[in-house]
Write a protein that holds these residues in place. Structure first.
Motif, short mmCIF file in Angstrom:
data_model
loop_
_atom_site.label_atom_id
_atom_site.label_comp_id
_atom_site.label_asym_id
_atom_site.label_seq_id
_atom_site.Cartn_x
_atom_site.Cartn_y
_atom_site.Cartn_z
N ILE A 28 0.84 -1.20 0.00
CA ILE A 28 0.00 0.00 0.00
C ILE A 28 0.88 1.26 0.00
O ILE A 28 0.62 2.22 -0.74
N VAL A 29 1.94 1.23 0.80
CA VAL A 29 2.87 2.37 0.82
C VAL A 29 3.47 2.55 -0.57
O VAL A 29 3.55 3.67 -1.10
N GLY B 121 4.22 5.29 -7.78
CA GLY B 121 2.99 4.49 -7.63
C GLY B 121 2.80 3.46 -8.72
O GLY B 121 3.75 2.81 -9.15
N VAL C 275 2.25 1.71 -3.50
CA VAL C 275 1.27 2.22 -4.47
C VAL C 275 1.00 3.71 -4.24
O VAL C 275 0.84 4.48 -5.20
N ASN C 276 0.97 4.13 -2.96
CA ASN C 276 0.51 5.49 -2.66
C ASN C 276 1.60 6.54 -2.50
O ASN C 276 1.32 7.73 -2.58
N TRP C 277 2.81 6.13 -2.27
CA TRP C 277 3.90 7.10 -2.08
C TRP C 277 4.44 7.49 -3.46
O TRP C 277 5.56 7.19 -3.82
N ARG C 278 3.60 8.21 -4.21
CA ARG C 278 3.92 8.46 -5.62
C ARG C 278 5.16 9.32 -5.80
O ARG C 278 5.88 9.18 -6.77
#
Lengths: 239, 334
Positions: B133-134, B144, B136-139
């Motif tokens: 999740i980190v 991401g 994918v979201n820490w663009r």
């Protein structure tokens, strides 16, 4: 050498050990007897560090062990066996004993030698390459002892190692304990075999419902009226 | 005349088998010119390394992890980001990734060492999902879902090769490293402690085995080696995204490869990769789509049922039978 000071263990809704106090002097063989459920094994678990007491303390060679786990207590010199044997089932007898020799700081080659010597001494020399779980119970019990001896303990806790042994095997085990004792190893022994205890112990502790009921030389303890009523059973009316 | 029969299980027999296997693997690119098969072979080498890394904590120490994709991903992303942002070669990045993953593995080990059975599995699973999740979201850091593309810059000094055979040898080096660490651990003090803890923790502790120290070292080494595999994978594919590095399915696949081959043994995970990866790939190419997955799942079930202790146990059995056959043949000659 070992001092148990007013140890109490509370499990949920049950007091397994109730303010138990006793001492074991260096070089002694002390017997621990009592009916099933008296708290003998729990007391062993407290001394070896697997169970933390609710109150009280365990002192070994003048050091308070309260904050030490089982591994550190072993390294200080407390060895033990388990009533329900716990071999490393998938390992050979030799590898089982090597684990004990390794933790005292021996290298692999030296540990292998120690393990061989220990197994030979306990009459397990033929089984070095046998996988532990395929050994019969009597030999697995002896393997427990071998493994604990390989750690080089000063105090050995034996939890019913005579159970399930035939009279010859009991005699062999008794002479081994006496031999090791003569070499300076101190013993605390849980045993239901009264005959065996009478022969080796110089002091017997009787535990009942978690408390030390009485203690003294085996010949005195077995004549104690209280001990007879809680553990040994009423004497048969002589005709 | 006495003939000394070197067996597959004796140390000398093992050494011979190991040397033969290494020579064969070194010769592969000279024999196999077909890009498709060589590509598949490199994938097998990377998976064999990854499963071997997993086996150090799961097989030896008995903590079945379903979160190892996280470490693979940390390795892939660390070396790729160091290369893209700072121009640091993946040859160095792979070690930075290994250190980072090792620290993460140690941290996870400290948190989870008390947990047993399904609770340990769930904790590692949750850890893997958190890292995904980190990712994918820490663009700002990972870009991401868009992923990272490794530009072909500089060549060999950046672990980027124009020829597949060079990747083959990189993958082989990775495998030799992981298997080497695995063998070293198995034959060391730590190996004895880990197996003792796996077999009976209370007995091991009462014999003086320190639980936290042993398990944390195993977890850190396992994570660091998985990260090395991730870094090599990234330079081989030259494109990484969360789906191909940190996804949950990947963690399951790592465990699956090792279990099919034989967890707790040194060469089981390697054998597992040699079976599972080509099987999946050939089915995808020849059968394709949904049916391929059904057949894949079915065949894996057959393998696990036929060899519940892993394929390596079957190979050992055949080896023993063969040896007995040879021995009896020799006796008949004499």
């Amino acid at each position: 050498m070992l001092e148990v000071r007013s140890v109490t263990v509370d499990f949920v809704g049950l007091r397994a050990v109730d303010h138990a106090s006793f001492t074991v002097e260096k070089g002694q063989i002390v017997g621990l007897i009592g009916p099933n459920g008296a708290g003998k094994t729990t007391l062993f678990n407290v001394v070896s560090g697997l169970v933390r007491p609710s109150s009280g303390a365990v002192v070994f060679e003048e050091k308070d062990l309260s904050h030490l786990g089982p591994a550190d207590r072993n390294r200080m010199g407390i060895g033990r066996t388990f009533q329900v044997v716990k071999p490393f089932g998938g390992l050979t007898a030799l590898d089982n004993v090597m684990v004990g020799a390794l933790t005292r700081g021996q290298g692999l080659a030296e540990a292998r030698e120690t393990a061989h010597a220990t197994l030979n001494r306990l009459g397990l020399g033929r089984f070095t390459k046998t996988v532990a779980h395929s050994l019969p119970l009597a030999l697995r019990k002896r393997l427990e002892l071998a493994r604990a001896l390989a750690t080089g303990p000063k105090l050995m806790l034996l939890d019913e190692i005579m159970g399930g042994l035939n009279p010859t095997e009991v005699n062999e085990t008794l002479s081994l304990v006496q031999e090791l004792n003569a070499e300076g190893l101190t013993f605390l022994v849980i045993e239901h075999n009264m005959n065996a205890i009478m022969r080796i112990a110089e002091k017997v502790l009787v535990l009942n419902q978690g408390a030390v009921l009485t203690e003294g030389p085996p010949a005195v303890v077995t004549r104690d009226a209280q001990v007879i009523s809680v553990y040994l059973g009423e004497p048969i009316e002589s005709a | 005349m006495h003939i000394n029969s070197a067996s597959l299980t004796s140390p000398s027999g093992q050494r011979i088998a190991f040397a033969v296997a290494l020579v064969v693997l070194l010769c592969v690119p000279l024999v196999i010119r077909d890009i498709y098969w060589l590509d598949l072979g490199i994938t097998v080498l990377i998976w064999a390394s990854l499963a071997t890394a997993w086996n150090i904590s799961a097989g030896f120490a008995g903590g079945l992890s379903l979160g190892h994709a996280a470490f693979f991903g940390v390795g892939a992303y660390t070396s790729s980001l160091l290369f893209l942002r700072l121009g640091i070669t993946p040859w160095i990045g792979v070690f930075v990734g290994a250190l980072l993953a090792g620290a993460l593995g140690a941290l996870l080990g400290v948190i989870t060492f008390r947990l047993k059975g399904p609770f340990f599995v769930l904790a590692t699973l949750a850890f893997g999902i958190v890292v995904h999740i980190v990712n994918v979201n820490w663009r700002d850091l990972t870009r991401g879902a868009a992923g990272l593309l490794l530009p072909f810059r500089g060549g060999p000094q950046n672990m980027l090769f124009p020829n597949l055979w060079a990747y083959w040898y990189t993958g082989l080096g990775l495998l030799v490293l992981t298997v080497g660490v695995s063998i070293t651990i198995e034959r060391s003090r730590l190996g004895y402690y880990l197996v003792a803890l796996r077999e009976d923790e209370d007995a091991a502790r009462s014999l003086g085995v320190r639980v936290v120290r042993s398990k944390v070292i195993a977890a850190a080494l396992s994570a660091a080696l998985a990260a090395c595999a991730g870094a090599v994978y990234a330079t081989f594919i030259q494109y990484i995204d969360p789906d191909s590095t940190t996804q949950f399915e990947l963690s399951v696949q790592i465990a699956l490869v090792a279990i099919v081959g034989g967890m707790g043994t040194t060469f089981g995970p390697v054998l597992g990769a040699a079976i599972v990866i080509p099987l999946g790939e050939i089915l995808r190419a020849r059968v394709g789509g949904g049916p391929a997955l059904v057949v894949y799942g079915f065949l894996l079930m057959v393998i696990v049922l036929a060899a519940p202790n892993g394929a390596i146990a079957g190979v050992r059995l055949i080896g023993r039978r063969l040896r007995r056959l040879l021995d009896s043949g020799r006796k008949a000659d004499a």
